[in-house]
Motif scaffolding. Structure first.
Motif, PDB file in Angstrom:
ATOM      1  N   LEU A 118       0.685  -1.185   0.023  1.00  0.00           N
ATOM      2  CA  LEU A 118       0.143   0.001   0.015  1.00  0.00           C
ATOM      3  C   LEU A 118       0.849   1.199   0.002  1.00  0.00           C
ATOM      4  CD1 LEU A 118      -2.491  -1.080   2.687  1.00  0.00           C
ATOM      5  CD2 LEU A 118      -2.855  -1.115   0.206  1.00  0.00           C
ATOM      6  N   ASN A 119       2.211   1.085  -0.566  1.00  0.00           N
ATOM      7  CA  ASN A 119       2.896   2.322  -0.465  1.00  0.00           C
ATOM      8  C   ASN A 119       2.658   3.426  -1.838  1.00  0.00           C
ATOM      9  OD1 ASN A 119       4.302   1.142  -2.471  1.00  0.00           O
ATOM     10  ND2 ASN A 119       6.327   0.407  -1.600  1.00  0.00           N
ATOM     11  N   GLY A 120       1.813   2.665  -2.554  1.00  0.00           N
ATOM     12  CA  GLY A 120       1.576   3.664  -3.778  1.00  0.00           C
ATOM     13  C   GLY A 120       2.146   3.104  -5.150  1.00  0.00           C
ATOM     14  N   GLY A 121       3.115   2.127  -4.927  1.00  0.00           N
ATOM     15  CA  GLY A 121       3.488   1.213  -6.177  1.00  0.00           C
ATOM     16  C   GLY A 121       2.462   0.467  -6.517  1.00  0.00           C
ATOM     17  N   ILE A 122       2.904   0.008  -8.045  1.00  0.00           N
ATOM     18  CA  ILE A 122       1.630  -0.717  -8.694  1.00  0.00           C
ATOM     19  C   ILE A 122       2.197  -2.295  -8.351  1.00  0.00           C
ATOM     20  CG2 ILE A 122       0.524  -0.961 -10.992  1.00  0.00           C
ATOM     21  CD1 ILE A 122       1.149   1.750 -11.630  1.00  0.00           C
ATOM     22  N   TYR A 123       1.318  -3.137  -8.130  1.00  0.00           N
ATOM     23  CA  TYR A 123       1.834  -4.640  -7.801  1.00  0.00           C
ATOM     24  C   TYR A 123       1.002  -5.266  -8.598  1.00  0.00           C
ATOM     25  CZ  TYR A 123       4.894  -2.313  -4.293  1.00  0.00           C
ATOM     26  OH  TYR A 123       5.874  -1.436  -3.682  1.00  0.00           O
ATOM     27  N   GLY A 138      -7.104   5.050  -0.626  1.00  0.00           N
ATOM     28  CA  GLY A 138      -8.161   4.076  -1.361  1.00  0.00           C
ATOM     29  C   GLY A 138      -7.298   3.138  -2.006  1.00  0.00           C
ATOM     30  N   LEU A 139      -7.979   2.184  -3.047  1.00  0.00           N
ATOM     31  CA  LEU A 139      -7.344   1.096  -3.733  1.00  0.00           C
ATOM     32  C   LEU A 139      -7.850   1.123  -4.895  1.00  0.00           C
ATOM     33  CD1 LEU A 139      -5.407  -1.258  -3.024  1.00  0.00           C
ATOM     34  CD2 LEU A 139      -7.360  -2.765  -3.310  1.00  0.00           C
ATOM     35  N   LYS A 140      -6.993   0.944  -5.933  1.00  0.00           N
ATOM     36  CA  LYS A 140      -7.451   0.831  -7.537  1.00  0.00           C
ATOM     37  C   LYS A 140      -6.964  -0.460  -7.612  1.00  0.00           C
ATOM     38  CE  LYS A 140      -6.115   5.131  -9.706  1.00  0.00           C
ATOM     39  NZ  LYS A 140      -5.506   5.516 -10.969  1.00  0.00           N
ATOM     40  N   ALA A 141      -7.930  -1.566  -8.242  1.00  0.00           N
ATOM     41  CA  ALA A 141      -7.583  -2.907  -8.429  1.00  0.00           C
ATOM     42  C   ALA A 141      -8.177  -3.296  -9.760  1.00  0.00           C
ATOM     43  CB  ALA A 141      -8.302  -3.568  -7.079  1.00  0.00           C
ATOM     44  N   SER A 142      -7.447  -4.255 -10.673  1.00  0.00           N
ATOM     45  CA  SER A 142      -8.140  -4.839 -11.746  1.00  0.00           C
ATOM     46  C   SER A 142      -7.467  -6.170 -11.616  1.00  0.00           C
ATOM     47  CB  SER A 142      -7.325  -4.018 -12.803  1.00  0.00           C
ATOM     48  OG  SER A 142      -7.984  -4.303 -14.007  1.00  0.00           O
ATOM     49  N   LYS A 143      -8.615  -6.994 -11.921  1.00  0.00           N
ATOM     50  CA  LYS A 143      -8.237  -8.429 -12.177  1.00  0.00           C
ATOM     51  C   LYS A 143      -7.484  -8.573 -13.596  1.00  0.00           C
ATOM     52  CE  LYS A 143     -10.390 -12.795 -11.839  1.00  0.00           C
ATOM     53  NZ  LYS A 143     -11.739 -13.590 -11.587  1.00  0.00           N
ATOM     54  N   VAL A 144      -6.737  -9.285 -13.486  1.00  0.00           N
ATOM     55  CA  VAL A 144      -5.951  -9.792 -14.731  1.00  0.00           C
ATOM     56  C   VAL A 144      -5.716 -11.298 -14.726  1.00  0.00           C
ATOM     57  CG1 VAL A 144      -4.638  -7.788 -15.034  1.00  0.00           C
ATOM     58  CG2 VAL A 144      -3.611  -9.554 -13.597  1.00  0.00           C
ATOM     59  N   GLU A 145      -5.612 -11.961 -15.957  1.00  0.00           N
ATOM     60  CA  GLU A 145      -5.339 -13.404 -15.867  1.00  0.00           C
ATOM     61  C   GLU A 145      -4.423 -13.942 -14.786  1.00  0.00           C
ATOM     62  OE1 GLU A 145      -4.167 -16.677 -18.863  1.00  0.00           O
ATOM     63  OE2 GLU A 145      -4.806 -14.821 -19.807  1.00  0.00           O
ATOM     64  N   GLY A 146      -4.854 -14.663 -14.049  1.00  0.00           N
ATOM     65  CA  GLY A 146      -4.229 -15.417 -13.046  1.00  0.00           C
ATOM     66  C   GLY A 146      -3.986 -14.506 -11.657  1.00  0.00           C
ATOM     67  N   ALA A 197      -2.147   1.540  -4.204  1.00  0.00           N
ATOM     68  CA  ALA A 197      -3.034   2.229  -3.106  1.00  0.00           C
ATOM     69  C   ALA A 197      -2.811   3.765  -3.454  1.00  0.00           C
ATOM     70  CB  ALA A 197      -2.363   2.233  -1.948  1.00  0.00           C
ATOM     71  N   ILE A 198      -4.153   4.627  -3.368  1.00  0.00           N
ATOM     72  CA  ILE A 198      -3.980   5.921  -3.698  1.00  0.00           C
ATOM     73  C   ILE A 198      -4.527   6.833  -2.669  1.00  0.00           C
ATOM     74  CG2 ILE A 198      -4.243   5.575  -6.166  1.00  0.00           C
ATOM     75  CD1 ILE A 198      -7.455   5.858  -5.454  1.00  0.00           C
ATOM     76  N   ASP A 199      -4.126   8.077  -2.457  1.00  0.00           N
ATOM     77  CA  ASP A 199      -4.533   8.974  -1.434  1.00  0.00           C
ATOM     78  C   ASP A 199      -6.001   9.168  -1.831  1.00  0.00           C
ATOM     79  OD1 ASP A 199      -2.361   9.536  -0.114  1.00  0.00           O
ATOM     80  OD2 ASP A 199      -1.587  10.891  -1.529  1.00  0.00           O
ATOM     81  N   PRO A 200      -6.974   9.554  -0.867  1.00  0.00           N
ATOM     82  CA  PRO A 200      -8.329   9.271  -0.934  1.00  0.00           C
ATOM     83  C   PRO A 200      -9.020  10.684  -1.488  1.00  0.00           C
ATOM     84  CG  PRO A 200      -7.919   9.760   1.469  1.00  0.00           C
ATOM     85  CD  PRO A 200      -6.553   9.269   0.625  1.00  0.00           C
ATOM     86  N   SER A 201      -7.820  11.572  -1.801  1.00  0.00           N
ATOM     87  CA  SER A 201      -8.423  12.863  -2.439  1.00  0.00           C
ATOM     88  C   SER A 201      -8.862  12.696  -3.744  1.00  0.00           C
ATOM     89  CB  SER A 201      -7.352  13.998  -2.619  1.00  0.00           C
ATOM     90  OG  SER A 201      -6.457  13.293  -3.203  1.00  0.00           O
TER      91      SER A 201
END
Length: 77
Positions: free
Chosen positions: A25-30, A59-67, A73-77
């Protein structure tokens, strides 16, 4: 129905360091792989990640991908 005087509930792994939420949740994309990076269903992992993000004031952005899933994680603004 049976009434019990005592019962030893098994320890829950949720919130006990099962996932490295500080890193995730440090802002990186995983991109995480189901069965390797998490053992539950993807929808369940995303729900856990959203709860952890909310607890951290994010906040959280999430996208299901194959597998698996990609989260950020994003700031809630």
């Amino acid at each position: 129905m049976k009434s019990l005087k005592t019962f030893e509930f098994p320890a829950s792994r949720v919130g006990k360091g099962q996932y490295e939420w500080a890193k995730l949740l440090n802002g990186g994309i995983y991109q995480l792989e189901e069965g390797k990076d998490y053992q539950c269903k993807t929808v369940s992992f995303v729900a856990l990640a959203r709860m952890a993000a909310k607890k951290a004031g994010k906040g959280l952005k999430a996208s299901k991908v194959e597998g698996g899933v990609v989260i950020q994680a994003i700031d809630p603004s």
